[in-house]
Scaffold this motif. Structure first.
Motif, mmCIF file in Angstrom:
data_model
loop_
_atom_site.group_PDB
_atom_site.id
_atom_site.type_symbol
_atom_site.label_atom_id
_atom_site.label_comp_id
_atom_site.label_asym_id
_atom_site.label_seq_id
_atom_site.Cartn_x
_atom_site.Cartn_y
_atom_site.Cartn_z
ATOM 1 N N THR A 1 0.986 -1.253 0.075
ATOM 2 C CA THR A 1 0.021 0.019 -0.039
ATOM 3 C C THR A 1 0.777 1.231 -0.221
ATOM 4 O OG1 THR A 1 -1.775 -1.103 1.176
ATOM 5 C CG2 THR A 1 -1.566 1.220 1.439
ATOM 6 N N ALA A 2 0.476 2.260 -0.820
ATOM 7 C CA ALA A 2 1.139 3.688 -0.636
ATOM 8 C C ALA A 2 0.050 4.416 0.089
ATOM 9 C CB ALA A 2 1.263 4.092 -2.196
ATOM 10 N N PHE A 3 0.469 4.981 1.218
ATOM 11 C CA PHE A 3 -0.258 5.831 2.165
ATOM 12 C C PHE A 3 -0.121 7.219 1.402
ATOM 13 C CE2 PHE A 3 0.247 2.076 4.976
ATOM 14 C CZ PHE A 3 -1.226 2.053 5.309
ATOM 15 N N LEU A 4 -1.277 7.861 0.965
ATOM 16 C CA LEU A 4 -1.286 9.083 0.649
ATOM 17 C C LEU A 4 -1.663 10.100 1.715
ATOM 18 C CD1 LEU A 4 -0.831 11.605 -1.256
ATOM 19 C CD2 LEU A 4 -3.222 11.026 -2.415
ATOM 20 N N LEU A 5 -0.818 10.821 2.131
ATOM 21 C CA LEU A 5 -1.156 11.770 3.561
ATOM 22 C C LEU A 5 -1.638 12.856 2.879
ATOM 23 C CD1 LEU A 5 0.438 9.304 4.540
ATOM 24 C CD2 LEU A 5 1.784 10.979 6.011
ATOM 25 N N MET A 6 -2.706 13.571 3.619
ATOM 26 C CA MET A 6 -3.247 14.856 3.324
ATOM 27 C C MET A 6 -3.301 15.530 4.815
ATOM 28 S SD MET A 6 -5.902 13.450 0.624
ATOM 29 C CE MET A 6 -6.851 15.111 0.405
ATOM 30 N N ASP A 7 -2.983 16.861 4.817
ATOM 31 C CA ASP A 7 -3.351 17.558 6.170
ATOM 32 C C ASP A 7 -4.860 17.704 6.190
ATOM 33 O OD1 ASP A 7 -3.403 19.476 7.866
ATOM 34 O OD2 ASP A 7 -1.639 20.704 7.105
ATOM 35 N N ALA A 8 -5.080 17.310 7.305
ATOM 36 C CA ALA A 8 -6.707 17.312 7.847
ATOM 37 C C ALA A 8 -7.135 18.917 7.998
ATOM 38 C CB ALA A 8 -6.905 16.641 8.852
ATOM 39 N N LYS A 9 -6.344 19.595 8.060
ATOM 40 C CA LYS A 9 -6.539 21.154 8.514
ATOM 41 C C LYS A 9 -6.839 22.082 7.578
ATOM 42 C CE LYS A 9 -2.743 22.274 11.067
ATOM 43 N NZ LYS A 9 -2.041 21.839 9.956
ATOM 44 N N ILE A 10 -6.468 21.340 6.187
ATOM 45 C CA ILE A 10 -6.788 22.201 5.081
ATOM 46 C C ILE A 10 -7.745 21.355 3.947
ATOM 47 C CG2 ILE A 10 -4.694 23.684 5.100
ATOM 48 C CD1 ILE A 10 -3.567 21.849 3.089
ATOM 49 N N ALA A 11 -8.267 21.858 3.178
ATOM 50 C CA ALA A 11 -9.297 21.193 2.226
ATOM 51 C C ALA A 11 -8.493 20.489 1.395
ATOM 52 C CB ALA A 11 -9.925 22.333 1.463
ATOM 53 N N PRO A 12 -8.979 19.091 0.607
ATOM 54 C CA PRO A 12 -8.182 18.553 -0.236
ATOM 55 C C PRO A 12 -7.352 19.504 -1.278
ATOM 56 C CG PRO A 12 -10.201 17.526 0.471
ATOM 57 C CD PRO A 12 -10.226 18.664 1.075
ATOM 58 N N GLN A 13 -6.332 19.409 -1.641
ATOM 59 C CA GLN A 13 -5.862 20.024 -2.871
ATOM 60 C C GLN A 13 -5.860 19.322 -4.021
ATOM 61 O OE1 GLN A 13 -3.742 23.427 -1.534
ATOM 62 N NE2 GLN A 13 -5.491 22.871 -0.213
#
Ligand code: GTP
Ligand code: MG
Length: 200
Positions: free
Chosen positions: A108-120
């Motif tokens: 699995t490749a875990f794609l990390l996204m910052d929960a504080k900002i809207a999906p970019q």
């Protein structure tokens, strides 16, 4: 999943130098500064195994950590950081794509996204690219600290709605905070399941 042993096996600028091994691996990818290295440290219960910085652009190579002599955790450079020079941005992007396309044992490749900002847009593009290339992936919202709970939920819902328009089956989505250790057991349990690591 219990962590018994960890070893940094290699740090490389190219997939061609990465370990040639049949052991499964999980990769941590995402925009610079999203918290990839911090999450690896938190999951493996080490403070300074992977290098962390307040400044984006800290991780510049592909780092293979062998865990329990059974599987690899892979820390990678981030993408999308405007301040890094154009040449470096292009080089890191190519390094990341080439790596992802040449690891037959990628669980699995875990794609990390910052929960504080809207999906970019760049994250959504990355999700589409992973899908196009049939690379198994899951999403992790990072920095979902207690004080950001509401906004994290809003962004989780926004991403879910967007992905539902495109995907017949949704990828797993996790919520973590390395500050209050939220979500660690869930992510480790998932890694154990996808890599079939034994709890010895
Ligand atoms: P690059 O290697 O530069 O691509 O960054 P990275 O994605 O590896 O991020 P890194 O782990 O270096 O962390 C970047 C910053 O985010 C650091 O200042 C961390 O302390 C901070 N950070 C990481 N996890 C959390 C979290 O759960 N909550 C908060 N509030 N900050 C976090
Ligand atoms: Mg890093």
């Amino acid at each position: 999943m219990k962590i018994h042993s960890i070893a940094l096996i290699s740090s490389n600028a190219s997939y061609t130098m990465c370990p040639q091994d049949t052991k499964p691996e999980v990769a941590f990818i995402g925009r610079s500064n999203v918290g990839k290295s911090s999450l690896i440290n938190a999951l493996l219960q080490r403070k300074q195994l992977a290098r962390v910085s307040k400044m984006p652009g800290k991780t510049a190579l592909i780092h293979h950590f062998l865990v329990n002599n059974q599987l690899y955790f892979v820390d990678l450079p981030g993408y999308g950081w405007a301040q890094v020079g154009h040449a470096t941005k292009v080089r890191w992007g190519k390094m990341l794509r080439d790596y992802l396309l040449h690891r037959p044992n990628m669980s699995t490749a875990f794609l990390l996204m910052d929960a504080k900002i809207a999906p970019q847009a760049i994250d959504l593009e990355c999700i589409s690219w992973l899908g196009q290339h049939h690379i198994p992936f899951a999403i992790i919202f990072t920095k979902a600290d207690k004080k950001h709970k509401m906004v994290a939920h809003k962004h989780y819902m926004a991403l879910t709605r967007t992905l539902q328009q495109e995907w017949a089956t949704m990828p797993p989505i996790f919520m973590v905070s390395t500050h209050n250790k939220l979500g660690m057991e869930n992510v480790l349990g998932y890694i154990q399941a996808v890599t079939q690591a034994k709890d010895e």
